[in-house]
Every structure is written in C-alpha cells, then in structure tokens.
Enzyme design. Structure first.
Site, PDB file in Angstrom:
ATOM      1  N   GLN A 186       0.697  -1.191   0.074  1.00 12.72           N
ATOM      2  CA  GLN A 186       0.013  -0.020  -0.145  1.00 12.72           C
ATOM      3  C   GLN A 186       0.780   1.362  -0.014  1.00 12.72           C
ATOM      4  OE1 GLN A 186      -3.046   0.310  -0.530  1.00 12.72           O
ATOM      5  NE2 GLN A 186      -3.390  -1.633  -0.864  1.00 12.72           N
ATOM      6  N   SER A 187       1.932   1.128  -0.557  1.00 12.88           N
ATOM      7  CA  SER A 187       2.873   2.265  -0.449  1.00 12.88           C
ATOM      8  C   SER A 187       2.251   3.460  -1.548  1.00 12.88           C
ATOM      9  CB  SER A 187       4.307   1.940  -1.298  1.00 12.88           C
ATOM     10  OG  SER A 187       4.889   3.068  -1.549  1.00 12.88           O
ATOM     11  N   ASN A 188       2.499   4.773  -0.766  1.00 13.67           N
ATOM     12  CA  ASN A 188       1.797   5.954  -1.737  1.00 13.67           C
ATOM     13  C   ASN A 188       2.894   6.356  -2.417  1.00 13.67           C
ATOM     14  OD1 ASN A 188      -0.710   6.174  -0.106  1.00 13.67           O
ATOM     15  ND2 ASN A 188       0.443   6.750   1.648  1.00 13.67           N
ATOM     16  N   ALA A 200       5.343   4.609  -4.136  1.00 14.33           N
ATOM     17  CA  ALA A 200       5.068   3.775  -5.270  1.00 14.33           C
ATOM     18  C   ALA A 200       3.963   4.147  -6.116  1.00 14.33           C
ATOM     19  CB  ALA A 200       5.050   2.087  -4.776  1.00 14.33           C
TER      20      ALA A 200
END
Ligand SMILES: *Cc1c(COP(=O)(O)O)cnc(C)c1O
Length: 346
Positions: free
Chosen positions: A84-86, A88
């Site tokens: 859930q990396s913002n 990325a």
C-alpha cells in the site's frame, strides 16, 4: 522570499505538483473541542491535493527525484515498498506523466498477506492503472535482489534506470518540503498570521526534514512537530536530523540545525507501521464526519490523533495557531476496509 527560492534552482525539478496547496481552517473541529482550545486556531494544509495520481505529499519529493532521473536520461524508474505504498503509487503516476517505464517490487505488511483488499485494492489498483509493472515480493528482504535484477535487465536492453529511494526519501527529495516551508511562509503573509506549530506524520522522515531545513532558512527551524509512524522517537529523530542537515547543506543554509529543532514523538505509533490504533481511527472518523476531509490510516490519522491528544492535554499555548499538514495517502483507506468496518461495529 525569491532570494530563498533561487537556492532551489541548482537542482533539476520535474513539475508534478500544482502548488500552492490551500490552507483551510477547521471551524467545526474547533467548535467540537472548544472548551479545551484556549483560543487556539486549527488549520490544515491540503497537500493531499495535487497534480496527479490521486495526490499526496510524495509528489513534492518526487519533483526533485524525477528531476534527477530526467537529468540522467533514465527511461525506467525502479522502486520497492509495502503493497500500500503511496510513494510507489505516485512514482507510477509520475512515470506515466513523464513517459518513463516503472517497475515496482512490493511486499505485504505482516498480517496483511491474506487480506484481499490490502493485497489488491487501494494503491495497488492504482499502480496497475498507471501501467507500472508490479512484482510480488515475499518481504522487504527480497527488495535488493529485485532491484539488482531489474536494473541489470534494463541495462542489457540499453536502458538507463533510476532507483527511487524508499519512500522517495533522500536529502534531494526533502528539498520539496523545504520549498513547501517557504510556500507556507508566503501564505502566512497573505493570511496575516504566523503558525506557531506545524504538525505532521513522520515515516522515513524526509518530509519533516525538508520542512525543518526550509524553516531554518526563515530562522524558525523548531516550529515543526512530527509524530512517528515507523521508528521509535530516538531513531526517527536521529534519522530526521541527519536528513535535515543534509538538505540544509544542499540549500547552503547558514549555521547548523540543532537536535532540539527536530521534534519527534512516538506517542501515536502504536504496535507498528501500518497497524491502526483506536486513537488513529477515532481521529480519522472525527475529521471525516466533522469536516468531510480524509486522512489515511497509515500516516496522517496517527499524526492527527497526536494533534488532538496535544490539545486535549492542554499542551499548547493560548491563542496558538496550529497547522496540520494533510499528506494524502487516502487510497490506502480501500486497503483497510476490514479494519475500518470492524471499528465501526465496536
Ligand atoms: C510518506 C508519507 C508520509 C511521511 O513522509 P516521510 O517523508 O516518509 O516521513 C506522511 N503521510 C503520507 C500519506 C505518506 O504517504
């Protein structure tokens, strides 16, 4: 201000962000907290709005990182992070905007591997829409091998690649938030007030570091209060101080940033990164229900919980002007459906 702004000209920048972002007052939250406020005023800076990709604070950092990538004539962005990396997601959107390829190696957070939303919804859904190539990694330890293989494959095809630092965090990335400090100072001027404290989430620390470096140029480096969502306070403080000093040096700032200028609390971190707390869910619901504004479950909900705790404990001065930095990350809400719905029933 323009004298300060020219300090940034030495660094290549890809324009991804439509600033300045608005500053808004939280009238209904103020009314709800009224007896405790002692005349304090609450404002938010809407860095959750932004030029592309669903917006968020990573765009300010990515402007300088992708400036570097373009200057190096990179054709491929390579990054790793949790699913859930913002960071990325916004790298994928920026790559789409700039015509670059993007390869992401992403791993599930502990306890989230079996949750279909955490795996595939939220940021993940968007990464794929932005046409990034996503490789499933079992865990963070698999990151370095993924990076090496991906970059070698690109090199074999004659493509230059640019490696994004985790969380888009480096001294160069922090320049985006040093510039944001100058933007805030301009807005203070227009509003006819000064913010006594700027409150935000601290993950890898580069956002806070940039703000500290930027406010140091203005002679007020100690105005920023971070709430760690990742490391313990001592570790987060040391990492953030080092980044702030590096960023300050890039800007050829005068003097040195003192350890006391980097204020980080870990009082809202809870069990760990990506694990919601009762306080953070309460804060998220409070701002949503009272103002129609969205926090994210990983970062800004914990920082806003910190701001609420500070006010409820009376740890603020009379008439204090507080500015909360809304950093975005709201796509992650859709990766936390189960957790948020469970809290609803509680
Ligand atoms: C990354 C992030 C932060 C924290 O930024 P750092 O520079 O890593 O400390 C805060 N909020 C959101 C929504 C983020 O994605």
């Amino acid at each position: 201000m323009s004298a300060s702004a020219t300090r940034f000209d030495a660094y290549p920048r890809a324009r991804l962000f439509d600033g300045p972002t608005p500053i808004q007052r939280l009238h209904r939250i103020e009314a709800a907290l009224e007896p405790l406020l002692k005349g304090a005023r609450l404002f938010v800076k809407r860095d959750d709005l932004g030029g592309l990709g669903g917006g968020g604070s990573k765009l300010r950092k990515l402007e300088f990182l992708l400036g570097e990538a373009l200057a190096q004539r990179a054709e491929l962005l390579v990054g790793t992070g949790p699913r859930q990396s913002n960071s990325a997601r916004l790298a994928a959107a920026a790559a789409a905007r700039l015509g670059l390829r993007c390869e992401l190696g992403l791993w599930p957070l502990e306890g989230q591997a079996a949750d279909a939303d955490a795996r595939e919804n939220g940021n993940l859904l968007l990464d794929r829409l932005f046409d990034a190539r996503v490789t499933d990694l079992p865990d963070a330890a698999a990151g370095p091998a993924f990076i090496a293989e991906t970059r070698e494959r690109a090199a074999a095809q004659g493509q230059r690649s640019y490696l994004l630092p985790p969380g888009a965090s480096s001294a160069a990335g922090a320049l985006g938030y040093a510039d944001c400090a100058l933007e805030i100072a301009d807005q203070e001027h227009a509003l006819g007030l000064r913010f006594d404290r700027i409150v935000l989430a601290n993950g890898s620390g580069a956002t806070q570091a940039g703000l500290v470096a930027g406010f140091a140029l203005l002679g007020r480096p100690g105005a920023v209060q971070g709430f760690s969502v990742l490391a313990d306070a001592a570790t987060a403080q040391a990492g953030c101080l080092a980044l702030a000093r590096e960023c300050h040096a890039l800007l050829r700032g005068q003097g040195e940033i003192a350890p006391d200028d980097v204020r980080v609390s870990d009082g809202q971190r809870g069990p760990g990164y990506g694990v919601v707390t009762d306080m953070s869910i309460e804060a998220l619901r409070f701002l949503a229900a009272r103002e129609g504004l969205l926090l994210d479950p990983v970062y800004s909900a914990k920082a806003f919980a910190g701001l609420l705790a500070l006010l409820r404990n009376g740890d603020h001065a009379r008439q204090e002007n507080l500015l909360f930095l809304m950093t975005g990350g709201t796509p992650a809400l859709f990766g936390y459906q189960k957790v948020l719905n469970a809290a609803d029933c509680a």
